[in-house]
Design a protein around this motif. Sequence first.
Motif, PDB file in Angstrom:
ATOM      1  N   LEU A  15      -9.844 -26.666  25.114  1.00 41.81           N
ATOM      2  CA  LEU A  15      -9.347 -27.905  25.712  1.00 41.81           C
ATOM      3  C   LEU A  15     -10.149 -28.257  26.956  1.00 41.81           C
ATOM      4  CD1 LEU A  15      -5.532 -27.053  25.596  1.00 41.81           C
ATOM      5  CD2 LEU A  15      -6.794 -28.475  23.983  1.00 41.81           C
ATOM      6  N   ASP A  16     -10.361 -29.546  27.154  1.00 43.25           N
ATOM      7  CA  ASP A  16     -10.931 -29.998  28.418  1.00 43.25           C
ATOM      8  C   ASP A  16      -9.771 -30.149  29.409  1.00 43.25           C
ATOM      9  OD1 ASP A  16      -9.629 -32.306  27.587  1.00 43.25           O
ATOM     10  OD2 ASP A  16     -11.462 -33.491  27.351  1.00 43.25           O
ATOM     11  N   GLN A  18      -8.172 -32.748  30.608  1.00 42.71           N
ATOM     12  CA  GLN A  18      -7.126 -33.662  30.158  1.00 42.71           C
ATOM     13  C   GLN A  18      -6.317 -33.050  29.014  1.00 42.71           C
ATOM     14  OE1 GLN A  18      -8.469 -37.551  29.005  1.00 42.71           O
ATOM     15  NE2 GLN A  18      -6.455 -38.169  28.275  1.00 42.71           N
ATOM     16  N   GLY A  19      -6.982 -32.377  28.093  1.00 43.28           N
ATOM     17  CA  GLY A  19      -6.295 -31.730  26.976  1.00 43.28           C
ATOM     18  C   GLY A  19      -5.361 -30.632  27.442  1.00 43.28           C
ATOM     19  N   GLU A  22      -2.279 -32.285  28.979  1.00 43.71           N
ATOM     20  CA  GLU A  22      -1.399 -32.810  27.939  1.00 43.71           C
ATOM     21  C   GLU A  22      -0.671 -31.684  27.203  1.00 43.71           C
ATOM     22  OE1 GLU A  22      -3.886 -35.283  25.503  1.00 43.71           O
ATOM     23  OE2 GLU A  22      -4.166 -36.753  27.100  1.00 43.71           O
ATOM     24  N   ALA A  23      -1.376 -30.606  26.894  1.00 45.16           N
ATOM     25  CA  ALA A  23      -0.754 -29.470  26.203  1.00 45.16           C
ATOM     26  C   ALA A  23       0.307 -28.809  27.085  1.00 45.16           C
ATOM     27  CB  ALA A  23      -1.819 -28.454  25.796  1.00 45.16           C
TER      28      ALA A  23
END
Length: 81
Positions: A15-16, A18-19, A22-23
Amino acid sequence: MVNFETWRKFRVLTLDQQGLTEASRSLASAVAGFQPNVLIGIRSGGYHVAEQMAEVMPDCQLLSITCRRPGTQKKQKSSLL
Protein backbone atom coordinates in the motif's frame (compact mmCIF):
# COMPACT_ATOMS: atom_id res chain seq x y z
CA MET A 1 -3.37 -30.68 8.25
CA VAL A 2 -3.43 -27.16 6.82
CA ASN A 3 -6.52 -26.17 4.89
CA PHE A 4 -5.08 -24.14 2.02
CA GLU A 5 -8.51 -22.98 0.86
CA THR A 6 -8.92 -21.14 4.16
CA TRP A 7 -5.50 -19.50 3.85
CA ARG A 8 -6.07 -18.41 0.24
CA LYS A 9 -7.92 -15.30 1.42
CA PHE A 10 -4.79 -14.06 3.25
CA ARG A 11 -2.26 -12.25 1.12
CA VAL A 12 0.34 -9.53 1.32
CA LEU A 13 -0.75 -6.12 0.11
CA THR A 14 1.61 -3.34 -0.83
CA LEU A 15 0.00 0.00 0.00
CA ASP A 16 1.04 3.57 -0.60
CA GLN A 17 0.35 6.23 2.06
CA GLN A 18 -3.21 6.84 0.88
CA GLY A 19 -3.94 3.10 0.64
CA LEU A 20 -2.66 2.53 4.18
CA THR A 21 -4.81 5.37 5.47
CA GLU A 22 -7.90 3.97 3.74
CA ALA A 23 -7.21 0.41 4.94
CA SER A 24 -6.70 1.65 8.52
CA ARG A 25 -9.97 3.55 8.50
CA SER A 26 -11.71 0.55 6.99
CA LEU A 27 -10.39 -1.56 9.85
CA ALA A 28 -11.80 0.95 12.34
CA SER A 29 -15.18 0.79 10.56
CA ALA A 30 -15.11 -3.01 10.71
CA VAL A 31 -15.14 -2.86 14.50
CA ALA A 32 -17.90 -0.24 14.62
CA GLY A 33 -19.76 -0.36 17.89
CA PHE A 34 -16.63 -1.27 19.84
CA GLN A 35 -15.46 1.87 21.62
CA PRO A 36 -12.14 1.30 23.39
CA ASN A 37 -10.86 3.79 25.93
CA VAL A 38 -7.28 3.52 24.65
CA LEU A 39 -5.58 2.59 21.38
CA ILE A 40 -1.90 1.64 21.56
CA GLY A 41 0.30 2.06 18.51
CA ILE A 42 3.76 0.54 18.32
CA ARG A 43 6.08 3.18 16.86
CA SER A 44 8.10 0.78 14.76
CA GLY A 45 5.19 -0.48 12.73
CA GLY A 46 1.69 0.02 14.03
CA TYR A 47 1.40 3.64 15.05
CA HIS A 48 0.07 4.93 11.74
CA VAL A 49 -2.74 2.36 11.78
CA ALA A 50 -3.66 3.27 15.37
CA GLU A 51 -3.51 6.97 14.49
CA GLN A 52 -5.96 6.55 11.62
CA MET A 53 -8.26 4.40 13.73
CA ALA A 54 -8.23 7.03 16.48
CA GLU A 55 -9.57 9.59 13.99
CA VAL A 56 -12.64 7.39 13.49
CA MET A 57 -12.92 6.82 17.27
CA PRO A 58 -12.67 10.37 18.68
CA ASP A 59 -13.43 9.39 22.29
CA CYS A 60 -10.43 7.07 22.37
CA GLN A 61 -7.03 8.10 23.76
CA LEU A 62 -4.06 7.27 21.50
CA LEU A 63 -0.82 6.11 23.14
CA SER A 64 2.43 5.11 21.50
CA ILE A 65 5.01 2.65 22.76
CA THR A 66 8.42 1.54 21.62
CA CYS A 67 9.27 -2.16 21.76
CA ARG A 68 12.86 -3.37 21.55
CA ARG A 69 14.63 -6.60 22.23
CA PRO A 70 16.94 -6.52 25.26
CA GLY A 71 20.06 -6.76 23.10
CA THR A 72 19.23 -3.71 20.95
CA GLN A 73 20.56 -1.18 23.44
CA LYS A 74 23.82 -3.12 23.83
CA LYS A 75 24.26 -3.22 20.05
CA GLN A 76 23.71 0.52 19.75
CA LYS A 77 26.40 1.21 22.37
CA SER A 78 28.83 -1.12 20.61
CA SER A 79 31.63 0.40 18.54
CA LEU A 80 30.88 -2.16 15.82
CA LEU A 81 27.94 -0.15 14.45
